[in-house]
Design an enzyme around this catalytic site. Structure first.
Site, short mmCIF file in Angstrom:
data_model
loop_
_atom_site.label_atom_id
_atom_site.label_comp_id
_atom_site.label_asym_id
_atom_site.label_seq_id
_atom_site.Cartn_x
_atom_site.Cartn_y
_atom_site.Cartn_z
CG HIS A 103 -4.35 -4.12 0.29
ND1 HIS A 103 -3.64 -3.63 -0.79
CD2 HIS A 103 -4.40 -3.10 1.19
CE1 HIS A 103 -3.30 -2.38 -0.56
NE2 HIS A 103 -3.74 -2.03 0.62
CG ASP A 117 -2.11 0.95 1.06
OD1 ASP A 117 -3.15 0.58 0.48
OD2 ASP A 117 -1.97 2.09 1.53
CE1 TYR A 144 -5.46 6.70 -0.82
CE2 TYR A 144 -5.01 7.19 1.48
CZ TYR A 144 -5.28 6.28 0.48
OH TYR A 144 -5.36 4.95 0.79
#
Length: 386
Positions: A362, A184, A311
């Site tokens: 993930h 990630d 982000y």
């Protein structure tokens, strides 16, 4: 919790002891949740179903024990240090093996350092877990800036700045040569560490790899590559709303996440279901305690807004650096995007380990700790004496 020492390069032990009144406040907020009506379709199509949300919250309020997680974190070894003006939290355990290879492991969103609690023991002390002494690591697991118990930045902290801080951290801890691992956002940070050119970086390992195929790649894609592209297209159409919100309006989102424990929990719980290898039931991959341990690191620290800002800072340039150091990659089948090796070799031309596993998603270290440990050991085995 101790105050950070900002006067030097000090590394300060960090003992976690959340005041009981904070836990009382959490239980009170949970008891007074203002619930929406149930969804108008079956299953998870509109997000977390109301009955599943109520069940998780009921357990959180009456069955979950934060002190268990707190004691486990303290037992690993927690520390803080200030780098580039920011106080950073990290787990650090040295191996009993003197020739262990230092490794820095980086989490992402919606993860945290609790993802790695099951792998730190086997990595640092393989003999005690049925392994070989020559596979030992000294393990460092930092909390990303604005995540967990790391300080929340008041200015931009994009991925390259984080990578530089991690390199400084490893050197501060006395590790003149080390490797790095991540998935990630940890993949982006680890890629930046690998691309840094710093001679201390011996190699990297990733369990998520984001590469961009060319037009020529798309024109002659294999069946496996077509399947990966179709999976990515489904994600872009139906699964990336969270990233668009956090990349554009993290502050607006943060008001709800920081004020409402149920809002924060469901923002994360949905992703455990979507991204883990769970057959549609998140509890098949992770226990409720494990998921709540991770959620608590967002709730207790009030980092719903600050974690989303990564982000804003870096989402559009995720993992775009070229990496020349030796690189390992472990592809777990339920990963969001599964790159092909020929696409990857343009950005990572020195791939020394590539493996496609049969189970896991993930949250690789969290879901499949034994497989994760073996992948990390195998990827770095040839770098120990070079």
């Amino acid at each position: 919790m101790p105050s950070p020492d900002r006067s030097s390069d000090a590394v300060t032990p960090f003992h976690l002891n959340v005041p009981e009144e904070e836990l009382d406040d959490l239980r009170d907020r949970l008891s007074r949740t203002r619930w929406p009506e149930r969804e108008t379709v079956s299953g998870w199509k509109q997000g977390v179903p109301l009955d599943r949300a109520r069940a998780l919250v009921a357990y959180w309020e009456d069955g979950y024990d934060w002190r268990r997680c707190e004691a486990a974190l303290n037992g690993i070894g927690q520390f803080t240090t200030t780098i580039d003006g920011l106080n950073l939290h990290f787990l650090h355990r040295r191996s009993p093996e003197p020739d262990a290879l230092p490794i820095v492991i980086t989490h992402g969103w919606p993860g945290s350092v609790v993802e790695f609690m099951k792998v730190i023991g086997p990595l640092t002390d393989p003999v005690a877990h049925g392994g070989k002494a020559e596979d030992a690591f000294h393990v460092v697991c930092p909390s990303l800036p604005g995540y967990g118990f790391s300080q929340r930045p008041k200015e931009g902290w994009p991925v390259p700045r984080i990578a530089s801080a991690w390199i400084a951290l490893m050197k501060r801890l006395g590790y003149a040569r080390f490797v790095a691992q991540g998935g990630d956002w940890g993949s982006a940070v680890t890629t930046a560490i690998g691309a840094s050119g710093d001679p201390a970086v011996a190699g990297i390992h990733l369990n998520m790899l984001v590469v961009r195929p060319t037009a020529e790649d798309l024109a002659d894609a294999t069946d496996q590559e077509k399947a990966s592209l179709e999976s990515l297209q489904r994600y872009m159409q139906d699964g990336n709303g969270y990233s668009q919100q956090q990349a554009t309006r993290p502050q607006t989102l943060g008001y709800g996440l920081v004020d409402s424990p149920v809002g924060q929990a469901m923002w994360i719980y949905e992703k455990f279901r979507e991204w883990s290898d769970c057959g549609g039931e998140p509890e098949n991959a992770l226990s409720r305690d494990e998921m709540l341990d991770d959620i608590m690191l967002y709730w207790l620290t009030g980092t719903g807004a600050s974690s989303g800002r990564l982000y804003w800072e870096s989402f559009r340039a995720f993992g775009s650096d070229k990496v020349m150091v030796p690189t390992g990659y472990s592809m777990f089948p339920k990963e969001i995007f599964r790159a092909s090796r020929r696409w990857a070799e343009r950005q990572y031309p020195n791939i020394i380990h590539w493996n496609e596993l049969e189970r896991g998603g993930h949250f690789a270290a969290f879901e499949q700790p034994e497989l994760f440990v073996e992948e990390v050991r195998t990827a770095f085995r040839t770098l120990r004496t070079s």
